[in-house]
Design a protein around this motif. Structure first.
Motif, PDB file in Angstrom:
ATOM      1  N   THR A   6       0.845  -1.193   0.000  1.00 14.36           N
ATOM      2  CA  THR A   6       0.000   0.000   0.000  1.00 14.36           C
ATOM      3  C   THR A   6       0.879   1.242   0.000  1.00 14.36           C
ATOM      4  O   THR A   6       1.894   1.299   0.681  1.00 14.36           O
ATOM      5  CB  THR A   6      -0.909   0.012   1.240  1.00 14.36           C
ATOM      6  N   ILE A  11      -2.327   5.057   2.880  1.00 13.02           N
ATOM      7  CA  ILE A  11      -2.338   4.976   4.343  1.00 13.02           C
ATOM      8  C   ILE A  11      -2.822   6.293   4.934  1.00 13.02           C
ATOM      9  O   ILE A  11      -3.637   6.312   5.852  1.00 13.02           O
ATOM     10  CB  ILE A  11      -0.945   4.595   4.882  1.00 13.02           C
ATOM     11  N   GLY A  26       2.266  10.520   4.795  1.00 20.41           N
ATOM     12  CA  GLY A  26       2.296   9.060   4.835  1.00 20.41           C
ATOM     13  C   GLY A  26       3.647   8.457   5.202  1.00 20.41           C
ATOM     14  O   GLY A  26       3.725   7.625   6.105  1.00 20.41           O
TER      15      GLY A  26
END
Length: 54
Positions: A6, A11, A26
């Motif tokens: 991801t 996130i 992030g």
């Protein structure tokens, strides 16, 4: 601990941040999470050293 591919942006978005801000924040959130896991592991090792299981 699970690993994933991801992106930092995803996130950040999952944490409720705007996409652009999530992309910016992030990586630092990921670094902070890794640091917290390392600290917890070191603390666990500190307290479990020398203790014998019964």
């Amino acid at each position: 601990m699970a690993t994933t591919d991801t992106s930092a942006k995803d996130i950040g978005i999952a944490l409720g941040l705007a996409p652009a801000y999530g992309e910016k924040r992030g990586p630092s959130l990921i670094d902070a999470a890794i640091d917290a896991l390392i600290d917890a592991d070191e603390l666990h090792a500190e307290f479990s050293c020398g203790m014998k299981r019964k």
